[in-house]
Motif scaffolding. Sequence first.
Motif, PDB file in Angstrom:
ATOM      1  N   ASP A 255       0.802  -1.225   0.000  1.00 36.54           N
ATOM      2  CA  ASP A 255       0.000   0.000   0.000  1.00 36.54           C
ATOM      3  C   ASP A 255       0.839   1.282   0.000  1.00 36.54           C
ATOM      4  O   ASP A 255       0.891   1.993   1.000  1.00 36.54           O
ATOM      5  N   PRO A 256       1.511   1.591  -1.092  1.00 37.16           N
ATOM      6  CA  PRO A 256       2.407   2.748  -1.119  1.00 37.16           C
ATOM      7  C   PRO A 256       1.658   4.077  -1.012  1.00 37.16           C
ATOM      8  O   PRO A 256       0.487   4.160  -1.384  1.00 37.16           O
ATOM      9  N   ASP A 257       2.347   5.099  -0.459  1.00 36.13           N
ATOM     10  CA  ASP A 257       1.746   6.438  -0.360  1.00 36.13           C
ATOM     11  C   ASP A 257       1.586   7.053  -1.743  1.00 36.13           C
ATOM     12  O   ASP A 257       0.651   7.797  -1.994  1.00 36.13           O
ATOM     13  N   ILE A 258       2.547   6.776  -2.605  1.00 33.40           N
ATOM     14  CA  ILE A 258       2.559   7.423  -3.914  1.00 33.40           C
ATOM     15  C   ILE A 258       2.806   6.359  -4.994  1.00 33.40           C
ATOM     16  O   ILE A 258       3.616   5.459  -4.799  1.00 33.40           O
ATOM     17  N   ILE A 259       2.075   6.480  -6.106  1.00 38.23           N
ATOM     18  CA  ILE A 259       2.327   5.595  -7.242  1.00 38.23           C
ATOM     19  C   ILE A 259       2.775   6.438  -8.425  1.00 38.23           C
ATOM     20  O   ILE A 259       2.119   7.419  -8.792  1.00 38.23           O
TER      21      ILE A 259
ATOM     22  N   SER B  35      -6.857   3.574 -11.230  1.00 41.25           N
ATOM     23  CA  SER B  35      -7.955   4.046 -10.374  1.00 41.25           C
ATOM     24  C   SER B  35      -8.979   2.950 -10.105  1.00 41.25           C
ATOM     25  O   SER B  35      -9.871   3.125  -9.290  1.00 41.25           O
ATOM     26  N   ARG B  36      -8.865   1.790 -10.785  1.00 41.67           N
ATOM     27  CA  ARG B  36      -9.758   0.679 -10.477  1.00 41.67           C
ATOM     28  C   ARG B  36      -9.506   0.131  -9.074  1.00 41.67           C
ATOM     29  O   ARG B  36     -10.380  -0.432  -8.448  1.00 41.67           O
ATOM     30  N   HIS B  37      -8.266   0.295  -8.591  1.00 44.98           N
ATOM     31  CA  HIS B  37      -7.926  -0.298  -7.285  1.00 44.98           C
ATOM     32  C   HIS B  37      -8.191   0.721  -6.174  1.00 44.98           C
ATOM     33  O   HIS B  37      -7.278   1.370  -5.669  1.00 44.98           O
ATOM     34  N   ARG B  38      -9.477   0.830  -5.811  1.00 49.34           N
ATOM     35  CA  ARG B  38      -9.854   1.847  -4.822  1.00 49.34           C
ATOM     36  C   ARG B  38      -9.287   1.552  -3.442  1.00 49.34           C
ATOM     37  O   ARG B  38      -9.244   2.417  -2.589  1.00 49.34           O
ATOM     38  N   SER B  39      -8.892   0.306  -3.196  1.00 54.42           N
ATOM     39  CA  SER B  39      -8.399  -0.030  -1.865  1.00 54.42           C
ATOM     40  C   SER B  39      -7.013   0.556  -1.611  1.00 54.42           C
ATOM     41  O   SER B  39      -6.556   0.596  -0.472  1.00 54.42           O
TER      42      SER B  39
ATOM     43  N   LYS C  58      -4.259   3.316  -0.973  1.00 53.07           N
ATOM     44  CA  LYS C  58      -4.237   4.654  -0.386  1.00 53.07           C
ATOM     45  C   LYS C  58      -3.914   5.721  -1.436  1.00 53.07           C
ATOM     46  O   LYS C  58      -4.552   6.773  -1.508  1.00 53.07           O
ATOM     47  N   ALA C  59      -2.911   5.414  -2.264  1.00 54.27           N
ATOM     48  CA  ALA C  59      -2.473   6.386  -3.262  1.00 54.27           C
ATOM     49  C   ALA C  59      -3.612   6.725  -4.229  1.00 54.27           C
ATOM     50  O   ALA C  59      -3.735   7.868  -4.676  1.00 54.27           O
ATOM     51  N   VAL C  60      -4.457   5.738  -4.528  1.00 56.15           N
ATOM     52  CA  VAL C  60      -5.575   5.972  -5.446  1.00 56.15           C
ATOM     53  C   VAL C  60      -6.615   6.865  -4.773  1.00 56.15           C
ATOM     54  O   VAL C  60      -7.078   7.845  -5.355  1.00 56.15           O
ATOM     55  N   ARG C  61      -6.950   6.547  -3.538  1.00 59.04           N
ATOM     56  CA  ARG C  61      -7.962   7.338  -2.828  1.00 59.04           C
ATOM     57  C   ARG C  61      -7.519   8.788  -2.657  1.00 59.04           C
ATOM     58  O   ARG C  61      -8.297   9.715  -2.797  1.00 59.04           O
ATOM     59  N   GLU C  62      -6.213   8.969  -2.371  1.00 53.52           N
ATOM     60  CA  GLU C  62      -5.726  10.335  -2.128  1.00 53.52           C
ATOM     61  C   GLU C  62      -5.296  11.031  -3.408  1.00 53.52           C
ATOM     62  O   GLU C  62      -4.763  12.134  -3.375  1.00 53.52           O
ATOM     63  N   GLY C  63      -5.469  10.355  -4.522  1.00 54.42           N
ATOM     64  CA  GLY C  63      -5.120  10.966  -5.808  1.00 54.42           C
ATOM     65  C   GLY C  63      -3.631  11.204  -5.984  1.00 54.42           C
ATOM     66  O   GLY C  63      -3.221  12.162  -6.630  1.00 54.42           O
ATOM     67  N   ARG C  64      -2.832  10.346  -5.386  1.00 55.01           N
ATOM     68  CA  ARG C  64      -1.384  10.543  -5.518  1.00 55.01           C
ATOM     69  C   ARG C  64      -0.789   9.571  -6.549  1.00 55.01           C
ATOM     70  O   ARG C  64       0.140   8.838  -6.278  1.00 55.01           O
ATOM     71  N   ILE C  65      -1.374   9.616  -7.745  1.00 58.99           N
ATOM     72  CA  ILE C  65      -0.815   8.864  -8.870  1.00 58.99           C
ATOM     73  C   ILE C  65      -0.255   9.880  -9.842  1.00 58.99           C
ATOM     74  O   ILE C  65      -0.935  10.838 -10.220  1.00 58.99           O
ATOM     75  N   HIS C  66       0.988   9.711 -10.221  1.00 62.18           N
ATOM     76  CA  HIS C  66       1.614  10.686 -11.115  1.00 62.18           C
ATOM     77  C   HIS C  66       2.210   9.981 -12.316  1.00 62.18           C
ATOM     78  O   HIS C  66       2.845   8.939 -12.177  1.00 62.18           O
ATOM     79  N   VAL C  67       1.969  10.549 -13.487  1.00 66.12           N
ATOM     80  CA  VAL C  67       2.554  10.001 -14.697  1.00 66.12           C
ATOM     81  C   VAL C  67       3.856  10.742 -14.970  1.00 66.12           C
ATOM     82  O   VAL C  67       3.883  11.975 -14.990  1.00 66.12           O
ATOM     83  N   MET C  68       4.932   9.985 -15.098  1.00 65.90           N
ATOM     84  CA  MET C  68       6.251  10.606 -15.253  1.00 65.90           C
ATOM     85  C   MET C  68       6.724  10.456 -16.700  1.00 65.90           C
ATOM     86  O   MET C  68       6.439   9.478 -17.370  1.00 65.90           O
TER      87      MET C  68
END
Lengths: 332, 316
Positions: B247-251, B268-272, B274-284
């Motif tokens: 369950d990483p803080d950031i993806i 965003s399919r994986h709502r469980s 944490k990073a998804v719920r908090e919107g901390r997914i970043h495309v690099m």
Amino acid sequence: MRLNVLSRTMVVSMMFLGLLTVTTAVAVMVGTTSQDIIALLFSGAETEQAGRTWMILLEYRLPRTLLAVVVGAGLAVSGVVFQGVTRNPLAEPYLMGISAGAALGAVISITLSGEYQFFGTSVAAFLGGLVSVALVYGLVSVRKKGDYVNTVILAGVIVAALMNALMLLVMSVSSSHELQRILFWLMGDFSLADYQEVQVAGLFVAGGSIFIYAQANRLNLLIAGDETAAYLGVHVARTRTLLIIAGSLVTGAVVSVAGTVGFVGLVIPHVMRLLFGPDNRVLLPACFLGGASFLAAADCIARTAAYPLELPVGVVTALTGAPFFLYLLIRK
Amino acid sequence: MWFRLFSKPELQGGADRFSVLILSALVALLFPVAEAETREPVRVCTVDHLSREICLSRPAGRVVSLAPSLTEIVFALSGGNLLVGRTARCNHPLEASHVPAVGPYMSPDPERIIDLKPDLVLAPKDGTKKRMVTRLTDLGIPVFVEDCRNLDDISDLIQRLGRILDREREAARTIEQFDQQRKLVRERIQARKKPSVLFAVGSSPLVVVGGKSFLGCLIREAGGINVAENERIPFPKLSIEEVITKDPDIILVLDKELPKERCIETWSRHRSLKAVREGRIHVMNADLLARPSPRIVDGLRQLARIFHPSAFPRDE
């Protein structure tokens, strides 16, 4: 008028020797950088431009074309051997799992040592091929009973499957860069050929082909059936073993320097058989020279047709050879 | 060489003498003009990342680069005018597109390289076949092989290239700026709580950045804790189950395989998580992060800002 075997061999050989000479000459003249070769050849100027052109011709295009010639000849000849010994039209040089073994060796070399340690990819591939053949042959000799041909084919398929599985296992821990290099190797690659590789592979192919040609008549008898051959004074088991070893060594050497170039070993023997009949005394020289010309031409097309990209040579051999083969099949 | 194993020793000597003879005849035939030229004897030497000594009779004037990162370094050292060849993937800086391409990355065309008559070829170890290196070296074209594993290697590489390209002042300046930027980031993120990070480079199967890779090193430097830090291979595969356990803080997702929207959508399919719920997914951006070039400090700052938003309050 029906010619005897010797004259037919001579006529066919001369014809294909001419074709091979022309193909090689054209392949050396054509490339991705435009060079005014004709002007250069006759001016005799010793400029820097001339030096560079000579370097491209002699140190890049010629060794590359020669390697394609050697590989094409070797694969076609061992294709004839394997199809003859197993009496199976689907047999090809890679029947004994050589390509899978060689690929495993190459993949191990690329992934585990990054090509930079030990002997390098060619030696690893050669050893891998030998291990495969030894395994198949071991299985065949352990199983004394049963039909020889079926045992060889089954053992070959199983060993190849084993080697493939091991290769995939190693590949699953490779990084994307390594995977890309493995892919290049698997598709067959002549682009970085040097004279040393041409020498090594040439030695194997020449030696093996001469030996196989000397057995051409025995191979004819083997194809007629084990019993017939035995009645006519052929040591069936010994001849078969020797032919398979010779074919394997040729294939192994060729695969280790060029990767697994497909199609040539399977289809050139069939094409030549359709054109000149099944007598191996004519077929072997025809395949040797025809396979060489075909692969040299295919390599030339591979490096120039889709400029600036280089096509995999295996794609070119299949795309050009398959329609021609189908045409022959329908017409005859 | 290995084929010698098969030849008899007494033949070998003869064959060698013969090939030396042919070779010297060939060399004499090929380079009579080059010999006659007068040169200032300013030899430059350096050692490449394979510990091979590369010596040139004068600083390189015609350079072929076989990697985008190396092209960027040459331009950063104001050596763009020395570059005569590059790969099709060398897209930065913009001026690089004026340099003729020698084919795709990983499989450049040897014929075009020879035709450009380079006095130095720069090659990445991972992205070059070994045979290419030996082949070009055999033909008398020196090849500098680069193998950057971390950010220190980049400064080191810039210094070595500065020497052989006769751009030592530019190299010193570039390294100084490079180190300055790194220090700045380091000071900003000092003593802050490190978030756990998962960096995906491939989506199906899920391949992530391990601690042993260059990108893994970048995560450490930017103040993140890589969830795949202790994996034994540089780019390990992970199951979604393991991701959920960790369950990483950031993806982070590299934009190499999928377009940006698809990357986010897949995760965003994986709502469980944490990073998804908090919107901390970043495309690099792969071109920025995966190339060991001086520009990597921009990537470093970008990562550090994602890991520690509070340390970079304004949009600078």
